[in-house]
Design a protein around this motif. Structure first.
Motif, PDB file in Angstrom:
ATOM      1  N   ASP A  29       0.784  -1.298   0.006  1.00 46.58           N
ATOM      2  CA  ASP A  29       0.006   0.124   0.005  1.00 46.58           C
ATOM      3  C   ASP A  29       0.849   1.214  -0.157  1.00 46.58           C
ATOM      4  O   ASP A  29       0.421   2.061  -0.560  1.00 46.58           O
ATOM      5  N   TYR A  30       1.839   1.325   0.610  1.00 45.85           N
ATOM      6  CA  TYR A  30       2.823   2.508   0.826  1.00 45.85           C
ATOM      7  C   TYR A  30       3.571   2.672  -0.620  1.00 45.85           C
ATOM      8  O   TYR A  30       3.662   3.672  -1.014  1.00 45.85           O
ATOM      9  N   MET A  31       3.773   1.638  -1.378  1.00 44.66           N
ATOM     10  CA  MET A  31       4.370   1.490  -2.681  1.00 44.66           C
ATOM     11  C   MET A  31       3.688   2.062  -3.441  1.00 44.66           C
ATOM     12  O   MET A  31       4.122   3.058  -4.147  1.00 44.66           O
ATOM     13  N   ILE A  32       2.366   1.766  -3.461  1.00 41.93           N
ATOM     14  CA  ILE A  32       1.385   2.354  -4.221  1.00 41.93           C
ATOM     15  C   ILE A  32       0.835   3.396  -4.075  1.00 41.93           C
ATOM     16  O   ILE A  32       1.009   4.483  -5.103  1.00 41.93           O
ATOM     17  N   SER A  33       1.185   4.312  -3.024  1.00 37.52           N
ATOM     18  CA  SER A  33       0.782   5.446  -2.603  1.00 37.52           C
ATOM     19  C   SER A  33       1.701   6.541  -3.119  1.00 37.52           C
ATOM     20  O   SER A  33       1.603   7.541  -3.500  1.00 37.52           O
ATOM     21  N   LEU A  34       3.173   5.886  -3.127  1.00 35.66           N
ATOM     22  CA  LEU A  34       4.027   6.848  -3.698  1.00 35.66           C
ATOM     23  C   LEU A  34       4.049   7.066  -5.191  1.00 35.66           C
ATOM     24  O   LEU A  34       3.945   8.138  -5.824  1.00 35.66           O
ATOM     25  N   LEU A  35       3.632   5.743  -5.969  1.00 38.07           N
ATOM     26  CA  LEU A  35       3.646   5.842  -7.294  1.00 38.07           C
ATOM     27  C   LEU A  35       2.148   6.603  -7.854  1.00 38.07           C
ATOM     28  O   LEU A  35       2.207   7.238  -8.888  1.00 38.07           O
ATOM     29  N   GLU A  36       1.211   6.607  -6.887  1.00 37.11           N
ATOM     30  CA  GLU A  36       0.041   7.387  -7.413  1.00 37.11           C
ATOM     31  C   GLU A  36       0.170   8.896  -7.219  1.00 37.11           C
ATOM     32  O   GLU A  36      -0.354   9.480  -7.942  1.00 37.11           O
ATOM     33  N   GLU A  37       1.165   9.321  -6.608  1.00 37.59           N
ATOM     34  CA  GLU A  37       1.629  10.607  -6.685  1.00 37.59           C
ATOM     35  C   GLU A  37       2.459  11.103  -7.657  1.00 37.59           C
ATOM     36  O   GLU A  37       2.436  12.093  -8.206  1.00 37.59           O
ATOM     37  N   ALA A  38       3.449  10.183  -8.179  1.00 35.57           N
ATOM     38  CA  ALA A  38       4.074  10.255  -9.267  1.00 35.57           C
ATOM     39  C   ALA A  38       3.653  10.220 -10.729  1.00 35.57           C
ATOM     40  O   ALA A  38       3.971  11.017 -11.587  1.00 35.57           O
ATOM     41  N   LYS A  39       2.555   9.158 -10.762  1.00 39.23           N
ATOM     42  CA  LYS A  39       1.949   8.742 -11.970  1.00 39.23           C
ATOM     43  C   LYS A  39       1.369   9.982 -12.875  1.00 39.23           C
ATOM     44  O   LYS A  39       1.640  10.325 -13.945  1.00 39.23           O
TER      45      LYS A  39
END
Length: 349
Positions: free
Chosen positions: A82-92
Motif C-alpha cells: 500500500d505504501y509503494m502504491i501511494s508513492l506511485l499514485e503521486e508520481a504517475k
C-alpha cells in the motif's frame, strides 16, 4: 517539508528527480550498506513530499522527455504494498501529463514477480534497476545480500519480458571478492543485455558490518589506483557491448564524505577511469607507430580525440601528458567532431 533536489545525470541530456526511500523494504542490512550516509536521508519518504518535490522540479528548466522520476535507496518492490502504491499514485500524474518521461525504481532481484510487475506497469514505471552487486554466490552470502545469482538472472529475464528497461548494478572489491570474480560478474551482466549499468567500487562507511571487518583486519580496501584500472576495464567492456554505464563511483551527495572510513572513493572517479582508458589507448597506438624508432629522442605528436573528451584525454592536472612525456612523447591534445568516444588519431608534428 524535505524537497529532494534533482539531479543525478546519466549524460549531458538525461536527468533523474531522485526520491530516496532509505532502507525501506530491505529484509536485512548488507555488509556495506548505510543508506543514511549514502543519501543523507533517514526519514520515511511521504506521499506529500513526493508531490511537493515533483511540483517544485516541474517548474525548473528540465527537458520533459529526458527526465525521469526515480525512487532510489531501498528495495522499492519489497516495501509495504500500500505504501509503494501511494508513492506511485503521486508520481504517475506527472508522467500522464508529459511533465516527465517515466518512473525509474531500484529493487532487489528476489523482490520481482509477475504481480508486482503488473502494478509497476499500471503506474507508468518504465525502468527497473536491480541491485545485483555480484554474481558469485559466495560473495553474495558473505556480504549478507540474501539473494542468489539465479535470482538475478530470473528477475532480469522477467523484467525484459514485460517490456521494462533493465538496469543492473554491480560492485567491485566486495568482501571475499577477487579481481577474477569481479570480472566474471561484469561478463555475466553483459550476457543479460541490460540497457544500463551502474558500477560502484566498495566503500567502507561507518556503522556497517564492513566497518567491523575493516577494524578487525578481516577486510582490506582495494587501492584507488587498482580500482581505477579495474573499472576502466569494465567501462570499455560495457561500451563495446552497447550498454550505457550511467553511474561509475559513489555519488558525492548526501553525507558520504562524513561517513567515509576506507576505500577507493573519489568525487571525480569516472573521469579518472576514462582518463585511464585514453592513456592506455594512446600509448598502444604510439608504440605501434613508433616501435622501430629511436627511443632516446622525444617525439612531438598531436593527439586528436572527440572535442568533448579533451580534458579526459589530458588527464587531471595534465597527468596523461606527463606520463606520455616519460615515455618519450611530447603531445598536444586537440578535439575533432568526427571522432567517437575513446577513439584517437595521431599526427606527427
Amino acid at each position: 517539508m524535505r524537497l529532494v533536489m534533482p539531479l543525478i545525470n546519466y549524460t549531458m541530456k538525461h536527468s533523474n528527480i531522485s526520491l530516496f526511500v532509505p532502507h525501506a523494504g530491505c529484509p536485512n542490512q548488507c555488509s556495506f550498506c548505510n543508506q543514511k550516509t549514502i543519501s543523507g536521508s533517514v526519514k520515511e519518504l511521504t506521499k506529500e513530499e513526493v508531490r511537493e518535490t515533483l511540483m517544485f522540479a516541474s517548474n525548473s528548466n528540465l527537458s520533459s522527455e529526458n527526465t525521469e522520476i526515480a525512487f532510489f535507496g531501498g528495495s522499492f518492490t519489497a516495501i509495504n504494498r500500500d505504501y509503494m502504491i501511494s508513492l506511485l499514485e503521486e508520481a504517475k500524474p506527472f508522467v500522464d501529463d508529459g511533465t516527465f518521461s517515466g518512473i525509474r525504481i531500484s529493487t532487489r532481484p528476489d523482490a520481482i514477480d509477475e504481480t508486482v510487475l503488473g502494478i509497476l506497469k499500471e503506474y507508468k514505471v518504465t525502468a527497473i534497476e536491480l541491485g545485483a552487486q555480484s554474481t558469485n554466490d559466495e560473495v553474495l552470502q558473505f556480504n549478507r545480500r540474501g539473494h542468489t545469482k539465479e535470482d538475478i538472472i530470473n528477475a532480469s529475464l522477467l523484467i525484459k519480458k514485460h517490456g521494462f528497461s533493465l538496469g543492473l548494478q554491480m560492485m567491485t572489491g566486495l568482501y571475499k571478492s577477487t579481481y577474477e570474480k569481479d570480472v566474471e560478474t561484469a561478463k555475466d551482466l553483459i550476457k543479460l543485455k541490460p540497457d544500463t549499468v551502474r558500477i560502484y567500487p566498495t566503500i567502507v562507511l561507518e556503522n556497517t558490518h564492513l566497518a567491523e571487518l575493516l577494524a578487525s583486519g578481516e577486510y582490506k580496501s582495494p587501492s584507488l589506483e587498482e580500482t581505477i584500472s579495474l573499472c576502466a576495464e569494465f567501462l570499455e567492456m560495457f561500451y563495446e557491448n552497447n550498454i550505457k554505464v550511467i553511474r561509475l563511483g559513489l555519488h558525492s551527495g548526501g553525507n558520504v564524505e562524513d561517513g567515509f572510513l576506507s576505500g577507493p572513493y573519489h568525487p571525480a572517479f569516472r573521469e579518472l577511469c576514462e582518463s585511464e582508458i585514453y592513456l592506455k589507448n594512446i600509448r598502444k597506438k604510439l608504440f605501434e607507430i613508433y616501435k622501430n624508432e629511436n627511443n632516446s629522442e622525444v617525439k612531438n605528436v598531436t593527439i586528436y580525440v572527440n572535442e568533448k573528451e579533451i580534458s579526459k584525454a589530458t588527464g587531471q592536472k595534465g597527468k596523461n601528458k606527463e606520463s606520455l612525456l616519460t615515455d618519450g612523447f611530447s603531445v598536444k591534445i586537440k578535439g575533432r567532431s568526427d571522432l567517437d568516444i575513446y577513439e584517437i588519431q595521431i599526427e606527427e608534428n
